[in-house]
Design a protein around this motif. Sequence first.
Motif, PDB file in Angstrom:
ATOM      1  N   ALA A 189       0.836  -1.207   0.000  1.00  0.00           N
ATOM      2  CA  ALA A 189       0.000   0.000   0.000  1.00  0.00           C
ATOM      3  C   ALA A 189       0.868   1.253   0.000  1.00  0.00           C
ATOM      4  N   GLN A 190       1.969   1.218   0.752  1.00  0.00           N
ATOM      5  CA  GLN A 190       2.875   2.366   0.774  1.00  0.00           C
ATOM      6  C   GLN A 190       3.541   2.572  -0.581  1.00  0.00           C
ATOM      7  N   LYS A 191       3.868   1.462  -1.276  1.00  0.00           N
ATOM      8  CA  LYS A 191       4.496   1.588  -2.588  1.00  0.00           C
ATOM      9  C   LYS A 191       3.551   2.243  -3.588  1.00  0.00           C
ATOM     10  N   LEU A 192       2.236   1.990  -3.460  1.00  0.00           N
ATOM     11  CA  LEU A 192       1.274   2.588  -4.376  1.00  0.00           C
ATOM     12  C   LEU A 192       1.296   4.109  -4.286  1.00  0.00           C
ATOM     13  N   SER A 193       1.673   4.651  -3.111  1.00  0.00           N
ATOM     14  CA  SER A 193       1.770   6.102  -2.943  1.00  0.00           C
ATOM     15  C   SER A 193       3.176   6.629  -3.219  1.00  0.00           C
ATOM     16  N   PHE A 194       4.158   5.716  -3.259  1.00  0.00           N
ATOM     17  CA  PHE A 194       5.546   6.163  -3.361  1.00  0.00           C
ATOM     18  C   PHE A 194       5.787   7.024  -4.593  1.00  0.00           C
ATOM     19  N   PHE A 195       5.291   6.591  -5.751  1.00  0.00           N
ATOM     20  CA  PHE A 195       5.593   7.312  -6.980  1.00  0.00           C
ATOM     21  C   PHE A 195       4.938   8.691  -7.012  1.00  0.00           C
TER      22      PHE A 195
END
Length: 614
Positions: A189-195
């Motif tokens: 879930a955090q990776k989905l916001s990373f970019f």
Amino acid sequence: MATGAVAEESGVDGYTKDGTVDLKGNPVRRSHRGGWSACFFIVVYEVFERTAYYGIFSNLITYLTDKLHQGTVAASNNVTNWTGTVWMTPILGAYIADAHLGRYRTFIVASAICFLGMSLLTLAVSMPSLKPPPCLEPNIEHCKPASRLHLAVFFTALYTLALGTGGTKPNISTIGADQFDDFHPEEKAQKLSFFNWWMFSIFFGTLLATTTLVYIQDNVGWSLGYGIPTVGLAIAILIFAAGTPMYRHKLPTGSPFSRMAKVIVATAWNWRQPLPNDPRQLHELQLEEYTKKGAFRIDSTPSLRFLNKAAIRTGSSTHPWKLCTVTQVEETKQMLRMIPILICTFIPSTMLPQAHTLFIKQGRTLNRSFGSNFQIPPASLTAFVTISMLVSVIIYDRLFVKIMQRLTNNPRGITLLQRMGIGMILHILIMTIASLVERHRLDVARQNGSRQELPLTIFTLLPQFMLVGVADAFTEVAKIEFFYDQAPESMKSLGTSYSMTSLGIGNFLSSFLLSTVSHITEKHGNGWIMNDLNASHLDYYYAFLAVLSAINFFLFLLISKFYVYKAEVSDSLKVLTEKLKENKLKPSNPDEKWATTRARSDEGRAHLPPFSLF
């Protein structure tokens, strides 16, 4: 089905399950490395590095015309050719990282080359002997041109910087994404916001460059204006190095180009062989072979089925150029499936250079007064690209995604291709508005004769600059995430370089279109792009770009309908999707965290829905 090594421990303090290690190759605990703690150093680095890069790029056309005395077309093409090279060299950097040195070591070496280029560039703009004498003539054709020595030193510095960025650009964002474990739902879930926040850091650095540095260059001096970003880049490298104990790393897995080439050659070698009906009869290694290497196994898929011939067993031969594994075939398929989408991003990437070349040249003809004494540097208007992009990313991530999650049950809100398509629609709108604004500017120019500064405020150009930022929030963020996400696990750097290749080819295409249109229209006696913009027809050129964008968008729609997203390597995205469905059925608890149940890589996989804007 994608499979990988499963650690013996799970939970927050367990080992990561995505094959990440420390610099010595040892498995790492989730609580000790990675996550947002590691990304802090990476994101802060990017703020400083983007400040340095855009401190050069944003006002480069001004230096080329005002200090090196180049014409509009020549200067614009020099900007876009250099920028195109900056965005093309990441293919080399991605290859070195994935095949030999790994992302971290490639990045460190490339950073040193970047610093060398920046230092030489600062020297080139500071020494009087390395540039032609100042010229106050309004017509640059009457000024003394730069000598071969001047141009050689300046462009050697620029292209040294371009070579260095080839190793930093495809690896720094990938290093950041590697800090989140796809097999852990909370980290997924955090990776989905990373970019989104990655682009936020890029454009925050850009904002500093297009406001502070551009003003210093135009009003204080180019030596200081280039010296500050050189020092900033040195600080950025030190900040990144300070975070080394916190990083997770992916081991190099061999040349992605040779692995794909082997599939193509093996397919040709086995071309006459019939494909078995059962894909389990194709050549594949045992799961343990992948597990002990921390790699991922991928099951056969029906797309690009002819490539499966590379995995047909013929006798006892196991020569790697005659027989490939199913996983190797599927990796090649994944990279090839993205190429049509990549081609559709070339035209949007051609639109972006206009904001840093022709838009700025337009601004130099307008009234730039702000208050009684302050003159707005035309390149500073690109700050509004940054501001609108920053605001758009925040609204998108914190509001739009949450609304769309409830409507679509997609953890991303909308698919990556849908997000990219919205940005393409905005590019059509941008060039249409730019054409109308330029038509108005030309009307004012005709009414006021040959005046160098028209009685029209520079803020007339503001809508087109701000819309570029909004379009970037959709197209550019989606492009980076799409090519990273859809690339095989062993080719993430190469996948990331796809998005940069798009920008590189877009810049070269911009140079080609500008030169071709200028040559053809001048040949017929009514030049659209000349040194005197008041005698030009940029409105026609912008309308031409709007038509190209519209044609490209409809091609993108067609290609996207046939694109199939690759399967996830873990169940994490499925867990997040189920969580969204659960939240619809009961009141949401703001303190509730995403489930952190163990995700098995050999169970169900989440497929994103096919692209549709309607």
